[in-house]
Scaffold this active site. Structure first.
Site, PDB file in Angstrom:
ATOM      1  N   ARG A 147       0.795  -1.230   0.035  1.00 20.23           N
ATOM      2  CA  ARG A 147       0.126   0.175   0.043  1.00 20.23           C
ATOM      3  C   ARG A 147       1.011   1.175  -0.112  1.00 20.23           C
ATOM      4  NH1 ARG A 147      -4.079   1.316   3.491  1.00 20.23           N
ATOM      5  NH2 ARG A 147      -2.725   1.139   5.179  1.00 20.23           N
ATOM      6  N   SER A 210       7.600  -5.356   6.864  1.00 19.76           N
ATOM      7  CA  SER A 210       7.003  -6.087   8.071  1.00 19.76           C
ATOM      8  C   SER A 210       7.603  -7.373   7.923  1.00 19.76           C
ATOM      9  CB  SER A 210       5.794  -6.233   7.993  1.00 19.76           C
ATOM     10  OG  SER A 210       4.925  -5.035   7.886  1.00 19.76           O
ATOM     11  N   ASP A 263       5.374  -3.232  11.283  1.00 17.85           N
ATOM     12  CA  ASP A 263       4.031  -2.936  11.008  1.00 17.85           C
ATOM     13  C   ASP A 263       3.495  -3.079  12.690  1.00 17.85           C
ATOM     14  OD1 ASP A 263       4.279  -5.719  11.188  1.00 17.85           O
ATOM     15  OD2 ASP A 263       2.827  -6.170   9.774  1.00 17.85           O
TER      16      ASP A 263
HETATM   17  C1  GLC Z   1       6.157 -11.733  10.329  1.00 22.79           C
HETATM   18  C2  GLC Z   1       7.402 -10.613  10.143  1.00 22.79           C
HETATM   19  C3  GLC Z   1       7.102  -9.490  11.220  1.00 22.79           C
HETATM   20  C4  GLC Z   1       5.668  -8.913  11.133  1.00 22.79           C
HETATM   21  C5  GLC Z   1       4.551  -9.897  10.982  1.00 22.79           C
HETATM   22  C6  GLC Z   1       3.217  -9.533  10.846  1.00 22.79           C
HETATM   23  O1  GLC Z   1       6.147 -12.341  11.534  1.00 22.79           O
HETATM   24  O2  GLC Z   1       8.516 -11.557  10.780  1.00 22.79           O
HETATM   25  O3  GLC Z   1       8.130  -8.705  11.209  1.00 22.79           O
HETATM   26  O4  GLC Z   1       5.512  -7.812  12.000  1.00 22.79           O
HETATM   27  O5  GLC Z   1       4.840 -11.212  10.210  1.00 22.79           O
HETATM   28  O6  GLC Z   1       3.110  -8.761   9.448  1.00 22.79           O
END
Ligand code: GLC
Length: 514
Positions: A147, A210, A263
């Site tokens: 996004r 993330s 995130d």
């Molecule tokens: C995975 C990633 C992490 C992220 C999570 C949710 O666990 O390693 O960094 O926060 O997904 O998206």
């Protein structure tokens, strides 16, 4: 609020059941009993004891229990129910053991000792006040979609109009080369700028990325490992901001990445903008993870500039769960590209719930509980990995019609013809898988609050992600799990709040802090 709702519904549900059965003093599950039974049957068919306040479980399990022929309690159907319920049960003593395990791994991670919890410093050392202002851009990469957002922080905790575009990332881009992936991101940003911003704006950008990253600055960090189906080559150990900025430069895009954020951190900061008592950011979506605020002095491995406190990214999705996995979890894990890693995530998140349920439905003991027609249909429809989506589980659980008409249509669409009892059994599998996921999530929230020595302090836990937002009853099941784990008094002070789309907005707030 939820708690109030929960108890009102509970009273209504319990009253309804009691009135229907013309009874009053028995726990409501007992009202399901018909005829006489060998005494072990209820115990083993039950997922756990069912005190009256577990109205959600009682209400949901009533349907599957309703098809038990109590005169023949050792039927294949009962064996299937028993198998599902015992495989996925998470009684409170297991939750307590998991909490201990979590806290011990978190302590080791903080000290820099080998641990499945990475406890990564984020370089976010300032608290959000709600007074931050300005126009920002944000990018959000890490789940099913990418996004791009443009937004105005108006101060007083208010966010002005948000313009955004969503791009679905093709699997071949997720697993191709790093240049292709970051080039795809830059092309999407260029499209957004052209269509939504009338050209090539300048400005500061927060990049929500993330995946596990070892940050070296607020706007720099090396990718440690991919997960959630991503695997682009040439990225491990590289600074992901530099990878993006290089693609921007080659396209003449003038935005500057001022902040790199997980995130969870974005979600926490977006919530803190309005609710300063936010203590934790949690994602329950394609993946799962959480961050929280820690005293920097407790981060024994920290070698950076001094500060009072810092947000830490736990990367709890990687918590080692070997001790707590069942055979279905092990089968799911073994078939992934990263077996043995992200095992907590593989028991909870949207990327895996459907797959766990698929494997459970094909288990011979469970499969024998279906009519021959449904059994054959399920075997044909669910033969391939990934053929049962988590969204389908959610839709089946959301179906509260007397005949499970929606479930019938969904399964029918997959070529599976079912009787009402078959549908109740499929639904029960969904309930088992998702209830355990919610209770595991609640355990991790409680463990992290204990690790952070939150004591009895009331706090907000900001949660984002489709599982929490859209999966029916997930929130309520988490709350019920928290009550069991922490007791009603402490659990009552913990507010699980949906911080929808917080991750991108939060990255913009962090860019502003920078
Ligand atoms: C995975 C990633 C992490 C992220 C999570 C949710 O666990 O390693 O960094 O926060 O997904 O998206």
């Amino acid at each position: 609020m939820w708690r109030r709702l929960l108890s009102q519904r509970h009273v209504a549900a319990a009253a309804g059941v009691a009135a229907a059965a013309g009874a009053c003093a028995l726990p409501s599950y007992c009202l399901q009993r018909q005829g006489s039974l060998p005494s072990d049957v209820l115990v083993s068919v039950d997922i756990t004891e069912r005190p009256e306040d577990k109205w959600i479980e009682v209400e949901q399990r009533k349907r599957a229990d309703g098809f038990i022929d109590w005169q023949s309690p050792s039927s294949d159907y009962v064996r299937a129910l028993r198998s599902l319920r015992s495989s996925f049960k998470l009684p409170v003593d297991t939750m307590l053991a998991l909490r201990e395990h979590f806290m011990s791994e978190a302590a080791k991670g903080l000290a820099g000792e080998p641990s499945s919890l990475k406890m990564l410093p984020t370089f976010v050392t300032k608290r959000v006040t709600g007074a931050e202002r300005g126009d920002f851009f944000a990018l959000d990469l890490g789940g099913t979609n990418f996004r791009v957002l443009r937004l105005r922080l108006e101060g007083d905790g208010a966010v002005g109009p948000v313009t955004s575009m969503k791009f679905s990332i093709p699997d071949e881009v997720k697993t191709g080369t790093g240049d292709a992936l970051f080039g795809f991101l830059a092309d999407s940003v260029a499209r957004f700028c052209a269509t939504e911003c009338g050209g090539n704006p300048r400005g500061a950008l927060g990049f929500t990325f993330s995946f596990p990253v070892e940050q070296t600055a607020l706007n720099a960090g090396k990718l440690l490992v991919w997960n959630k189906g991503f695997g682009a080559s040439g990225c491990l150990g590289e600074d992901v901001v530099a990878l993006l900025q290089r693609q921007f430069e080659s396209r003449g895009i003038e935005l500057r990445v001022e902040a790199l954020a997980n995130d969870t951190v974005g979600t926490m900061e977006a919530a803190a903008y309005r609710r300063p008592d936010t203590a934790m950011g949690v994602i329950l979506g394609t993946g799962t993870n959480a961050c929280y605020v820690e005293k920097t002095a407790n981060v024994a491995k920290w070698r950076g500039a001094p500060s009072d406190e810092m947000v830490l990214n736990t990367e709890w999705g990687n918590l080692q769960m070997a001790r707590f996995m069942n055979g279905h979890d092990r089968a799911v894990d073994a078939a992934t590209t990263n077996p043995g890693l992200q095992t907590f995530e593989k028991m909870i998140s949207g990327m895996y719930l459907g797959e766990i349920c698929r494997v459970a439905l094909l288990d011979p003991t469970v499969a024998r509980g279906f009519s021959p027609e449904a059994r054959a249909g399920l075997a044909a429809a669910l033969g391939a990995r990934g053929s049962l989506e988590s969204a389908t589980l959610a839709a089946i659980e959301a179906d509260t019609s007397p005949t499970l008409a929606e479930a019938e249509a969904l399964l029918g669409g997959m070529g599976v013809r079912t009787t009402p009892r078959d549908r109740a059994l499929v639904r029960e599998a969904c309930v088992c898988v998702s209830t355990r996921a919610a209770r595991l999530s609640a355990t991790a929230v409680g463990a992290l609050l204990d690790h952070a020595r939150m004591g009895d302090a009331a706090c907000t836990v900001a949660v984002d992600g489709t599982v929490f937002e859209k999966y029916p009853w997930f929130n309520e099941r988490m709350e019920a799990g928290l009550v069991e784990l922490m007791g009603p008094h402490r659990a009552d002070g913990i507010k699980l709040v949906l911080a929808k789309d917080g991750s991108g907005i939060g990255a913009a707030i962090i860019a502003c802090l920078a």
